[in-house]
Design an enzyme around this catalytic site. Sequence first.
Site, PDB file in Angstrom:
ATOM      1  N   ALA A  53       0.834  -1.213   0.000  1.00 30.02           N
ATOM      2  CA  ALA A  53       0.000   0.000   0.000  1.00 30.02           C
ATOM      3  C   ALA A  53       0.863   1.256   0.000  1.00 30.02           C
ATOM      4  O   ALA A  53       0.491   2.278   0.569  1.00 30.02           O
ATOM      5  CB  ALA A  53      -0.935  -0.014   1.208  1.00 30.02           C
ATOM      6  N   GLY A  54       2.008   1.161  -0.644  1.00 25.51           N
ATOM      7  CA  GLY A  54       2.887   2.332  -0.761  1.00 25.51           C
ATOM      8  C   GLY A  54       2.364   3.289  -1.808  1.00 25.51           C
ATOM      9  O   GLY A  54       1.166   3.316  -2.112  1.00 25.51           O
TER      10      GLY A  54
ATOM     11  N   ARG B 155      21.452  -2.813  -7.709  1.00 30.98           N
ATOM     12  CA  ARG B 155      20.344  -3.746  -7.964  1.00 30.98           C
ATOM     13  C   ARG B 155      20.503  -5.016  -7.128  1.00 30.98           C
ATOM     14  O   ARG B 155      19.528  -5.633  -6.732  1.00 30.98           O
ATOM     15  CB  ARG B 155      20.289  -4.094  -9.458  1.00 30.98           C
TER      16      ARG B 155
ATOM     17  N   ASN C 253      14.298  -7.712  -1.623  1.00 29.40           N
ATOM     18  CA  ASN C 253      13.000  -7.940  -2.265  1.00 29.40           C
ATOM     19  C   ASN C 253      12.710  -9.404  -2.565  1.00 29.40           C
ATOM     20  O   ASN C 253      11.550  -9.791  -2.662  1.00 29.40           O
ATOM     21  CB  ASN C 253      12.867  -7.053  -3.511  1.00 29.40           C
TER      22      ASN C 253
ATOM     23  N   ASN D 233      10.876  -4.345  -8.158  1.00 32.51           N
ATOM     24  CA  ASN D 233      12.209  -4.425  -8.784  1.00 32.51           C
ATOM     25  C   ASN D 233      13.211  -5.224  -7.950  1.00 32.51           C
ATOM     26  O   ASN D 233      13.009  -5.377  -6.772  1.00 32.51           O
ATOM     27  CB  ASN D 233      12.751  -3.001  -8.998  1.00 32.51           C
TER      28      ASN D 233
ATOM     29  N   HIS E  26      14.360  -5.000 -17.692  1.00 37.38           N
ATOM     30  CA  HIS E  26      14.025  -3.664 -17.197  1.00 37.38           C
ATOM     31  C   HIS E  26      15.234  -3.139 -16.435  1.00 37.38           C
ATOM     32  O   HIS E  26      15.465  -3.470 -15.290  1.00 37.38           O
ATOM     33  CB  HIS E  26      12.817  -3.766 -16.259  1.00 37.38           C
TER      34      HIS E  26
END
Length: 318
Positions: A10-11, A88, A95, A120, A175
């Site tokens: 819910a960011g 990254r 993540n 990401n 990406h």
Amino acid sequence: MNKKITLIGAGQIGGTLAHLIATKKIGDVVLFDVAEGIAKGKALDIAQSSPIENFDINITGTSKYSDTKDSDVIIITAGVPRKPGMTRDDLLEINLKIIKQVANGIKDTSPNAFVICITNPLDVIVMALQKYSGLPKNKVVGMAGILDSSRFIYFLSQELKISVSKIKSLVLGGHGDTMVAMVNHTFINGTPIKELIKAGKISEKRIIEIINRTKTGGAEIVKYLEKGSAFYAPASSGIEMAESYLKDQKKELPCAAYINGEYDVKDIYAGVPVIIGKNGVEKIIELKLNKDEKENFSKSINAVKELFNAAKKIDPSL
């Protein structure tokens, strides 16, 4: 009966997605976040705009996966955004852990959902999500190509002083810094952009600068915002994918999809043009690539593979 759309996280992107779904009247929204107060607060805030915006959808906030049961679409934004100076790989470790929890949360509650991942580093996270969840590959897809293509088209429109609606183009591959802007598949008012270069309307050098700006489009916004990353354009991109699935629009969209033989690539997720309809990813469109495009696409695929190998070192279960 409204369709049920669950937003995991819910960011900024999650909240913007919820607002867009409500105002476009696409379906009922469940806003999920481990920080339950944020999910409930944003849901209530958006719900209170319903008399003004004239929508009658149900919107709720929760921290329980049981409330997301039998979702038609799940859009995942959970995870930390990239911060200035963060690699990254740093992002990957944090993540991956989050996406594993999410995958476990959704595989039992919504096994038939169409799942769009925005977290990401995108291509690797969506591949990990599919492996962790065991959901069908055609129903798990990543949002990146639409956003990258949108950035490229916007920058071209500003340069050429022409409406974005008159430009057709797309960006493929991973990406990140290796994404491939398809200059040979770029048309301005139906005219190949190569013709505009020949006519002196835009230089090759300027196009290269625009491509480079597209590649670093996310980082440019991070630099300005200092605390946070892009959320309006990523949310719009996710909505376009969800609508194509829910309304069986069969739009051709560049997405991070599972490639198994197309473009001479096997068993990997990366950005390619796909048809999204009621069965999820219904087809991968194979464009004819010239020598340079093939080379750049191959480099991009290799970069995704390298990052996935890094992910396997972090979590050997992948």
